[in-house]
Structures are given as structure tokens and as C-alpha cells.
Design a protein around this motif. Sequence first.
Motif, PDB file in Angstrom:
ATOM      1  N   TRP A 349       0.507  -1.442   0.216  1.00  0.00           N
ATOM      2  CA  TRP A 349       0.111   0.181   0.438  1.00  0.00           C
ATOM      3  C   TRP A 349       0.223   1.173   0.304  1.00  0.00           C
ATOM      4  O   TRP A 349       2.039   1.532   0.228  1.00  0.00           O
ATOM      5  CB  TRP A 349      -1.073   0.060   1.225  1.00  0.00           C
ATOM      6  CG  TRP A 349      -2.686   1.230   1.257  1.00  0.00           C
ATOM      7  CD1 TRP A 349      -2.548   1.318   0.527  1.00  0.00           C
ATOM      8  CD2 TRP A 349      -3.779   0.175   1.421  1.00  0.00           C
ATOM      9  NE1 TRP A 349      -3.537   1.591   0.465  1.00  0.00           N
ATOM     10  CE2 TRP A 349      -4.491   0.972   0.425  1.00  0.00           C
ATOM     11  CE3 TRP A 349      -3.946  -1.116   1.499  1.00  0.00           C
ATOM     12  CZ2 TRP A 349      -5.678   0.912   1.043  1.00  0.00           C
ATOM     13  CZ3 TRP A 349      -5.370  -1.554   1.578  1.00  0.00           C
ATOM     14  CH2 TRP A 349      -6.220  -0.903   1.079  1.00  0.00           C
ATOM     15  N   SER A 350       0.577   2.025  -1.041  1.00  0.00           N
ATOM     16  CA  SER A 350       1.033   3.600  -0.698  1.00  0.00           C
ATOM     17  C   SER A 350       1.294   4.229   0.338  1.00  0.00           C
ATOM     18  O   SER A 350       0.302   3.968   1.228  1.00  0.00           O
ATOM     19  CB  SER A 350       1.160   3.865  -2.756  1.00  0.00           C
ATOM     20  OG  SER A 350       0.505   5.992  -2.331  1.00  0.00           O
ATOM     21  N   PRO A 351       2.555   5.024   1.090  1.00  0.00           N
ATOM     22  CA  PRO A 351       2.561   5.191   2.811  1.00  0.00           C
ATOM     23  C   PRO A 351       0.888   6.683   1.616  1.00  0.00           C
ATOM     24  O   PRO A 351       0.699   7.201   3.076  1.00  0.00           O
ATOM     25  CB  PRO A 351       3.060   6.255   2.253  1.00  0.00           C
ATOM     26  CG  PRO A 351       4.340   5.573   1.553  1.00  0.00           C
ATOM     27  CD  PRO A 351       3.348   5.200   0.170  1.00  0.00           C
ATOM     28  N   ARG A 352       0.680   7.328   0.841  1.00  0.00           N
ATOM     29  CA  ARG A 352      -0.542   8.149  -0.059  1.00  0.00           C
ATOM     30  C   ARG A 352      -1.521   7.945  -0.040  1.00  0.00           C
ATOM     31  O   ARG A 352      -2.623   8.237   0.643  1.00  0.00           O
ATOM     32  CB  ARG A 352      -0.199   8.725  -1.239  1.00  0.00           C
ATOM     33  CG  ARG A 352       1.322   9.882  -1.405  1.00  0.00           C
ATOM     34  CD  ARG A 352       1.651   9.620  -2.610  1.00  0.00           C
ATOM     35  NE  ARG A 352       0.600  10.254  -3.319  1.00  0.00           N
ATOM     36  CZ  ARG A 352       0.841  10.994  -4.322  1.00  0.00           C
ATOM     37  NH1 ARG A 352       2.186  11.846  -4.859  1.00  0.00           N
ATOM     38  NH2 ARG A 352       0.164  11.845  -5.780  1.00  0.00           N
ATOM     39  N   GLY A 396       5.844   8.536  -1.610  1.00  0.00           N
ATOM     40  CA  GLY A 396       4.612   7.551  -2.518  1.00  0.00           C
ATOM     41  C   GLY A 396       4.875   7.278  -3.963  1.00  0.00           C
ATOM     42  O   GLY A 396       3.738   7.775  -5.104  1.00  0.00           O
ATOM     43  N   ARG A 397       6.011   8.787  -4.677  1.00  0.00           N
ATOM     44  CA  ARG A 397       5.918   8.691  -5.736  1.00  0.00           C
ATOM     45  C   ARG A 397       7.137   7.410  -6.592  1.00  0.00           C
ATOM     46  O   ARG A 397       6.764   7.957  -7.693  1.00  0.00           O
ATOM     47  CB  ARG A 397       6.672   9.965  -6.058  1.00  0.00           C
ATOM     48  CG  ARG A 397       6.012  11.543  -5.760  1.00  0.00           C
ATOM     49  CD  ARG A 397       4.763  11.495  -6.357  1.00  0.00           C
ATOM     50  NE  ARG A 397       5.482  11.551  -8.163  1.00  0.00           N
ATOM     51  CZ  ARG A 397       5.487  11.565  -9.398  1.00  0.00           C
ATOM     52  NH1 ARG A 397       3.748  12.398  -9.221  1.00  0.00           N
ATOM     53  NH2 ARG A 397       6.206  11.822 -10.609  1.00  0.00           N
ATOM     54  N   SER A 441      14.121  -2.077   1.560  1.00  0.00           N
ATOM     55  CA  SER A 441      12.777  -1.007   1.760  1.00  0.00           C
ATOM     56  C   SER A 441      12.913   0.032   2.477  1.00  0.00           C
ATOM     57  O   SER A 441      14.231   0.364   2.886  1.00  0.00           O
ATOM     58  CB  SER A 441      12.165  -2.364   3.022  1.00  0.00           C
ATOM     59  OG  SER A 441      11.599  -1.038   3.731  1.00  0.00           O
ATOM     60  N   TRP A 442      12.280   1.348   1.867  1.00  0.00           N
ATOM     61  CA  TRP A 442      12.902   2.424   2.135  1.00  0.00           C
ATOM     62  C   TRP A 442      12.355   3.302   3.360  1.00  0.00           C
ATOM     63  O   TRP A 442      11.336   2.460   3.815  1.00  0.00           O
ATOM     64  CB  TRP A 442      11.885   3.129   1.049  1.00  0.00           C
ATOM     65  CG  TRP A 442      12.679   4.320   0.299  1.00  0.00           C
ATOM     66  CD1 TRP A 442      12.992   5.184   1.468  1.00  0.00           C
ATOM     67  CD2 TRP A 442      12.885   4.437  -0.921  1.00  0.00           C
ATOM     68  NE1 TRP A 442      13.598   6.423   0.167  1.00  0.00           N
ATOM     69  CE2 TRP A 442      13.700   6.326  -0.980  1.00  0.00           C
ATOM     70  CE3 TRP A 442      12.376   4.098  -2.212  1.00  0.00           C
ATOM     71  CZ2 TRP A 442      13.951   6.158  -1.742  1.00  0.00           C
ATOM     72  CZ3 TRP A 442      12.901   4.529  -3.521  1.00  0.00           C
ATOM     73  CH2 TRP A 442      13.524   5.898  -3.479  1.00  0.00           C
ATOM     74  N   SER A 443      13.067   3.649   4.279  1.00  0.00           N
ATOM     75  CA  SER A 443      12.295   4.649   5.024  1.00  0.00           C
ATOM     76  C   SER A 443      11.550   5.467   5.796  1.00  0.00           C
ATOM     77  O   SER A 443      11.388   5.694   4.077  1.00  0.00           O
ATOM     78  CB  SER A 443      14.178   4.341   6.119  1.00  0.00           C
ATOM     79  OG  SER A 443      14.503   5.819   6.000  1.00  0.00           O
ATOM     80  N   SER A 444      11.230   5.657   6.101  1.00  0.00           N
ATOM     81  CA  SER A 444      10.532   7.383   6.246  1.00  0.00           C
ATOM     82  C   SER A 444      11.424   8.348   6.926  1.00  0.00           C
ATOM     83  O   SER A 444      13.029   7.792   6.401  1.00  0.00           O
ATOM     84  CB  SER A 444       9.519   7.351   7.352  1.00  0.00           C
ATOM     85  OG  SER A 444      10.194   6.801   8.399  1.00  0.00           O
TER      86      SER A 444
END
Lengths: 448, 268
Positions: A349-352, A396-397, A441-444
Motif C-alpha cells: 500500500w502506498s504511503p499516500r 509515494g512517488r 525497503s525504503w525508510s520514512s
Amino acid sequence: MIKIHKILILALFFCSSKSFALIEVDITRGNLNPLPIAVSPLFSDKKSNTDLKTDLNIENIGEEISTVVENNLKRTGLFNPLEKKAFLQNPDLAHLKPRFEDWSLIKAQALVTGQVKFENEKLRVEFRLWDVLAAKEMMALAFTTVPNNWRRVGHIISDKIYERLTGEQGYFDTRIIYVSEQGPKTKRIKKLAIMDQDSVNTKYLTLGNELVLTPRFNPTNQMVTYLSYFKNLPRVYLLDIETGIQEVVGDFPGMTFAPRFSPDGKKIIMSFAKDGNSDIYTMNLESRIVERITNHPSIDTSPSYSPDGKFITFNSDRSGFQQIYVMKSDGTNVKRISFGKGLYGTPVWSPRGDLIAFTKFRKGKFFIGVMRVDGSGERLLTENYYQEAPSWSPNGRVLIFYRETKSNDKGEGFSAKLWSIDLTGYNERQVPTETDGSDPSWSSLLSN
Amino acid sequence: MYRSIFISTAFHLLIIITTIFSLPFIAKKPLDLPPIISVELIQITDKTNIPFAPKAQKIIDKAKEEEQKLVSEQAPPKNVKKIKPEAIPLPDQKVDKIKKTEDKQNPEVDDNKVKQVSEFEKKEIFDPTDIAALIDKSKENLAETNIKSNKVTQSQDKSMNLSGLTLSEEDALKAQIFGCWSIPLGLPYNENLLVRIKLKLKPDGTIIDSEILDHARMNKPGQSFYKVLAESALRAIQLCQPLRVPTTGYEKWKNLQLNFDAREMLEG
């Protein structure tokens, strides 16, 4: 009666809008060219440079920071940083007051200037973002930090520029965790590795004695959950990046895999397999209470929460083929959302909140794609021999994933590399890593 | 009872009126029209510079004459009888003038007859002694001038149609701005992405003043993208300066509104 009069007058007023004679021209098209931006090297005086040279072994700190910013902006595909050789105004004057004519002459539409000072063992970085055409300042900020943090300052500046010019949150002050791979295909050594999103500062978190898979960042802090082997059984682990402490999550009488954090970081959602059946479970990290979410004789796996935590997407073969489903976070209201030909997996699921990224397998090819959360608007962004495991940038891009090449019978020619692609599908880039890499995995954002 | 009927009728009327007049403006361009192929329409001037053939001249003169006659037909002969008894035979300059221009055939025709014949004939059988008829004539003249002035407004209407830019002028301007506008790619897809900018222009197309019409929206929470979009539109205008405006008709386009809409690009 008076009211009616009023209404009639109002109606007449509406009618009279016809007499408005201002000429209107509709502009419905533009170009999607990257925005030309000039990143002037930040000015740093000689004293600061010599002081910092001994500390950091860097000749000109201002230039280095601006290079970090420039590279970040370039990688987005949304900006076109102009060649520094073309700049007409020197950094020492540009940071005081830019001569906009000089900058518009080289076709820059935005300009970044600034200066770096080294005072009291601290680094003070100021920067300004200018609108060259309107000849006005758009933003000015200053950061004070320890000298070792200079790259992060560069990333934070990039984030601020990105935010100001695109209206969206940036994603530069972030890290990427992945599985570093070395050795022949049949005997791979896999280690957990972490690096800045611009492939610098790589650190290895495990030694490579055990197989590690699917590391996932906690969205709220610097914790990682991943899969490793414990007593020859795949188990979900939890790792604190700062302290290096790791622990097994829960005590399950079988294998657990495909872990992921809930948006608040308080729960881990994962698959638990026993007797050939796999279902989705959550575990609260504070109370250690385990909850079963799905109960179906099919294989339910790869769960991922929506950013508001109200829904879960996962893949299941309950229809006979592996497809993507969405359900409420309590496991009710299960709804299939993917209906295209082929197999669908690894939904994220996208963070947006607007899209779900997935891997699709069809006719011997792997695709990375996105669809809306109701399953409509499926778009395949990239196609290759083997690629999977998309992970979203915090805004989310952009998606990061890994791609493997075909090997011959002896296992030669095999490689696994990290790649990124943005939602337009045009800006596809390899993300350099020291070794081969998979499962990124991408962090915030670290600064949040 | 009557009151409510009245209110009901009023409201129905109101709805009908607003539907007739307002709806086309509210529902702005409901269809996604394909790109317009521009065809330049050449305006035919009132006086053509091609010399008339003598025959054509005659025909035109005849047509003009007929037009005049038609005009006189429109004069209301109703009041003739009413005015008659009050009519005072005063010599008037205006009347004299009319006398001169009018045909003086059949001077002895009584009022009733005048009433019955068509206006065309009436012109012919003008009675100089009948002041009432003269007054009536002056009314006819008035009517004629009225119609003339009506004509003027019609030609003004024609020029009103021209007050917008012609398609080729509009296309030139659009094409120029299309090239200058870099649409920010980070915009949300499901929001209103329309920025309206009002410009004041110099005759050479340079910008004196630009104003964002929905300025308040910029600072609303959750609308930060709008500021970015508006700024990109302003940059486009600055970049394109001077705008490709027509060489004539400055008064028409000195105030210009540009509606930047990114939606089509981002969705398309």
C-alpha cells in the motif's frame, strides 16, 4: 414578497454574467520537461575550509553539499540541474544577492545559493531558494549540526527544495535497507545492509552466517523486521538499527514470514504457515498478543497495511490463482481487487494511500505495476526477466525493487541489482550498491 | 392560498430563467473537444473596394429605396385620428423640411383614406395641408432614425463578436505558453488543478501586472500543491514575456485572463 424580489434580483445578477467581456484563454497543455535549476556551490570561506579539511578530509565543504543536492534533484527526473561551468556569478556574491539576469540568461528557473560556516566546532549551513523569473526569494533556511552530518544537511536541503517546488514531501533524508548478496548463485552469502538513499554510507547489520530475507522498515522509527533462520526454521526477527539488538518475534510452532509493520509501528503483520496452510497474523509488540486475521485453507501471504491502518492488502490463491485482496484490518470484508490475466503478488500500500504496488507474473515475464485500491486503473510500470518486491518511497512517488538477470546452467552471469522507478514509468534508474542487492525497503524520513 | 401559488409560480419562473440564462455558463465546456482546426474568417468591410458595375449600382439603389419604404411602413398610423382635432397648423421648420422632401401628389385626400392605404401609398399621397399627417410623418422620421440607430447597434454587435481573439491569434498565444509552462509533476491527480491568472498587458505583450484570481486557496491547508501550480503558471508567463498578442485591437486584450489547467496533461 421582499424575499422574492431579492431572489429575482439575484437571478438577474446571475444572468448578467454574460456581459462580462474579459477575454479568457484556456491553457490546458504544458511541457513535462524537468525544471531547469541552478545549484550554485554554497560559499564557504577559507578559514572554514581549512578547519574542516582536517576533520572531514574535504577540500571545499560548500561544493560537496551542493553536489549532494544536485545529484538528489537530478535523480528525481523532475529537475534538470544546470552545468556549473555555465554559471556567470560566483558563489561568494550569489549567496548575498543573485544577479537574476545572469541566471535567467543560462535558462535557470530556480536557483539555490547559500553559505557554510564552521564556528564553535559546529557546521552552520544557510541556503536560499530563488525564483529566477519572478526575481524573488522562495525560501531561506539555516541548519546547525556536527560536521560529520554534512551529507544529511545536503539531503534535508534537497527535501526542502523538492517540497517547495513540487508541493510534495521529499524523500532524500532517508535510508534503504536491503539484502546484500555475494558469491555464486548456488552458495550466496546474504547480509542485511543499510545505506543512504543515494547509495552512500553502506553498513552491514548481520554477518552473513544465516540467510536473511525481506527486511522491512518500521514507518515511525529506526527498527527493522526481517526473516532469518532460527534452528533451521524461517522466523521473523526484529532489529534495532541504532543498538544492533535483535530478537525473534513471537513463539510460533511453525514458520513465520513476510513480516511488515503496521503504520503506527506498534504491530507486526506476517504470515504463519503450518501443515501446508498459511494465514495472516498480527502481533502487538508491546503486549505480545497474537491475533489471527485470516482463516482460509488457501495460502494467504504478503500482508500490507493501508496508511490509516484500517485495511490490509494481501495475496491469496483462494480463487485458484494468486491474486490480490483487500480486507478490513480485523479480517472481515475480504474483497478481491486484481482481475487481470496472470499472477499477482507482493502488494504494498502506498504511503499516500491512493495506490497499491504489486508484482505481476505473466507469460514468463515479471512486471512491477500499480493499481488503485479498488483494483481499477492498473498500470504496469516496468517489465523484465525477473523483478519483484516493490517498496515505496515515503512520499509515494517512487518505487524501489530488485531485478535479477538470467544465468546459465552453471549459475554464471547471475546478478541482482536494485532499481528505482517513479510513477510516470519513465524515470527508471539503477540504485548502485557495493555488492549485489535484493529485497530493498525504503525508510520514512529520518528528520520527522 | 394565492400567496403560495404566487410564490410557487415565482420560483418556477426563477428556475426556468436561471436555467435558460445561467446553465450554459455554469456547465463550462462539458465535452472534451478535439483540437480545433483554426480557419481564419476574413471580415468583409461595410464598403467594398471593388467598383460596382452600373447595373449592380442600380440594383443596390433600388434595394436601398425599398429598405427606406419598408422602414416607413413601420410607423404607427394609429394616432392620426386622435391627434387630428388638436392639431394646430403652425408653420414649422421641420415640417417644411419634410414637405420639401415629400412627394406632393394627390393633395386632396381625406384622413380616412390615408388610414386605409398602405404607408407606401401614403407617402405618395401626402397632403401638405394636413398638419396631423405631417406630425405623423415626423413620427415616421423618428421611427426611421430609431431603426437606423438600431442598425448601428447591430454593427456594434458584429464588432462585439470580434472583441475576443480570433482562433489563430488565440492559438498563437496558446502555443507560446504551452512551450513555457513546465507542469510540476508532483501534483495530485484527483484535485482541482485550475489556476486563473488575470493579466494587464502593454501593447507589445509585456506584462504590467498579474493577479492570481483564487489567491486565497494558496494558503489553505492541504492545498500546498496549488501554490506550486500557481507559481509554475506565473513562471510560464514570465518566461514567455512578451506574449504573442495581436498587433491590433489593444483595447480588446489589454486585460486578459489565462486559465491554466494541468488536469488534462496529468491524466492524459
